[in-house]
Each structure stands twice: as structure tokens, then as C-alpha cells.
Design an enzyme around this catalytic site. Structure first.
Site, short mmCIF file in Angstrom:
data_model
loop_
_atom_site.label_atom_id
_atom_site.label_comp_id
_atom_site.label_asym_id
_atom_site.label_seq_id
_atom_site.Cartn_x
_atom_site.Cartn_y
_atom_site.Cartn_z
N TYR A 30 2.67 -9.30 6.44
CA TYR A 30 1.42 -8.58 5.12
C TYR A 30 0.99 -7.65 3.94
O TYR A 30 0.30 -7.61 3.49
CB TYR A 30 1.03 -7.82 6.54
CG TYR A 30 -0.47 -6.35 5.95
CD1 TYR A 30 -1.54 -6.62 6.19
CD2 TYR A 30 -0.54 -4.85 5.49
CE1 TYR A 30 -2.35 -6.04 6.62
CE2 TYR A 30 -0.79 -4.13 5.36
CZ TYR A 30 -2.57 -4.74 5.87
OH TYR A 30 -3.84 -4.01 5.64
N SER A 55 -4.17 -3.13 -0.32
CA SER A 55 -3.06 -2.39 1.20
C SER A 55 -2.25 -1.81 -0.16
O SER A 55 -1.63 -1.87 -1.42
CB SER A 55 -2.96 -2.80 2.04
OG SER A 55 -1.68 -2.01 2.74
#
Length: 252
Positions: A153, A140
Site C-alpha cells: 500500500y 496517503s
């Protein structure tokens, strides 16, 4: 050019919705045969949607035995394995001072450790076939550049990048390429925890306009072509890369 993946045998995790499903659509359109692995039993419906070129195997990517079964059974159905695309993911958001340790562990189990399991069991099959291969990991933008509420995350996705670059060096001699895709904001339900942390959809939309040079989120159809490219022989000289698709955020 159609048929870019003709003869390719692909296993992909996290393929029931969002980016993963679009990747399957484009894999099949380019001539590949695909095994989709997902914990959601509706993956059987997804497989039927794409026809005889797609097969579903239910998997829990946090369980090594389950991942090994996916890889072994998937390769048996395909008649071998050329590409492993690891797209299963999980998102939790929250301030670090309030963040629950169980959620932290869950993020690492799905977003990072599962990539290890997949590679561990796919690589021997690729080596045995002697045709090289491609491992596509999903990281990501958050793995490169974090933000408020994204510490856990971001850490899990950053781990994917480190794993990708090290594994690429380890497998280069086998002609097994390893790369990661790093999407930025994509218009999917996956991002709802981050949207909630930001104060809702209106606040998120305002933030996207402020920080994304192209001024909008991506669609899954704009991310999936990178899966096709990395699965194809067109990317034969690309390995150890973490490729960002984010509308310009990382360089702004």
C-alpha cells in the site's frame, strides 16, 4: 466565504463513500457542478442525494477506456473541465513475505495507474479550454511513512506522490496545477484491512493514541476542505505539493 467554487466544473472518482462523498458535499456547497465516477452503481443514489448539480457515471478506474469515457462524458455534461479529483483507492495489508502478487498488482492498478489514466485524458481537455486547471491526486501518509504490513500500500501511494510532483512540472506551463492530499488515519471503513492486520479495533485505537500527537483519527469532514481549497482559485500558486493531514504524525 460561500461560493468559493462558483462556476467550477469538477470530476471526482471514488465518491460514493467516505472522504470522496464528503468532498462532493463540500464542492456543491461552494457552488461547483460535479460528476462523480465510481464502480459502485449506488453512485446514482449519491448523485440524486446532492441534486441537479451532481451527475453519476459508472467507471472502472483500472480500465483506460472506462476512464476516458468518464472524462469525456463528464466534461460534456459539465460543459468543460476545471478540476479532476482522483480519489478512488484500494487497501490491502499483510507482511511482505506472505503478500500475494495479485494484490500488489491490484493496489498499483487502482492507487497509481488510475491516476495516470485520469490525467492522460483530462489534460487535453484542460489545455483546449485554455483556462488552466487543477488535478488533485489522493495519496496517503503511508506514501511518505510506511509501517508494518503496509509495504504494498505504501509503495502504491508513494508512486502517487512521485507522479504528482513530476506531472506538476510537466504541466506548469499550461497553468494546470497538480497536488496530492496525504491523509493519515481517518475513521472510515476503508482502513479495515490495516485494522485487521493490527489485531482489531482496540489495538488500532491504542496505536492511534500512541502515535498521533492529536490523539485521534480524522473524520472525512476534516479532510474534504483540502479538496475544496485545491479546487479553488485560492490555491492558484500551489503546485507539486503532497499535503499531509495526519494529526501531526509525519513531523513527530
Amino acid at each position: 466565504m460561500a461560493g468559493r467554487l462558483e462556476g467550477k466544473r469538477i470530476i471526482i472518482t471514488g465518491a460514493v463513500g467516505n472522504i470522496g462523498k464528503e468532498a462532493v458535499r463540500q464542492f456543491v456547497a461552494e457552488g461547483a457542478r460535479v460528476v462523480i465516477g465510481d464502480r459502485d452503481a449506488t453512485g446514482a443514489d449519491t448523485a440524486r442525494e446532492f441534486g441537479a448539480a451532481v451527475h453519476f457515471i459508472q467507471v472502472d478506474v483500472t480500465d483506460e477506456a472506462s476512464v476516458r469515457a468518464l472524462v469525456d462524458r463528464g466534461a460534456e455534461w459539465l460543459g468543460g473541465l476545471d478540476v479532476l479529483a482522483q480519489n478512488a483507492g484500494l487497501q490491502h495489508s499483510g507482511a511482505v513475505t506472505d503478500f500475494d502478487a495479485a494484490k500488489w498488482d491490484a493496489l498499483f492498478a487502482v492507487n497509481a495507474r488510475a491516476h495516470f489514466f485520469g490525467a492522460k485524458h483530462a489534460v487535453p481537455l484542460m489545455r483546449k479550454a485554455g483556462r488552466g486547471g487543477s488535478i488533485i491526486n489522493t495519496s496517503s501518509l503511508a506514501g511518505k511513512r510506511g509501517g508494518p504490513g503496509m509495504t504494498a500500500y505504501s509503495a502504491s501511494k508513494g508512486a502517487v506522490i512521485g507522479f504528482t510532483t513530476a506531472l506538476a512540472m510537466e504541466l506548469a506551463g499550461d497553468n494546470i496545477r497538480v497536488n496530492a492530499i496525504c491523509p493519515g488515519w481517518v475513521d472510515t471503513a476503508f482502513n479495515q484491512p490495516a485494522i485487521d492486520f493490527m489485531g482489531g479495533a482496540a489495538a488500532q485505537a491504542q496505536a492511534v493514541k500512541a502515535v498521533v500527537p492529536l490523539g485521534r483519527q480524522a473524520t472525512p469532514a476534516e479532510i474534504a476542505p483540502m479538496f475544496v481549497y485545491l479546487a479553488s482559485d485560492e490555491s492558484a500558486y500551489m503546485t507539486a505539493q503532497a499535503i499531509t493531514i495526519d494529526g501531526g504524525v509525519y513531523n513527530s
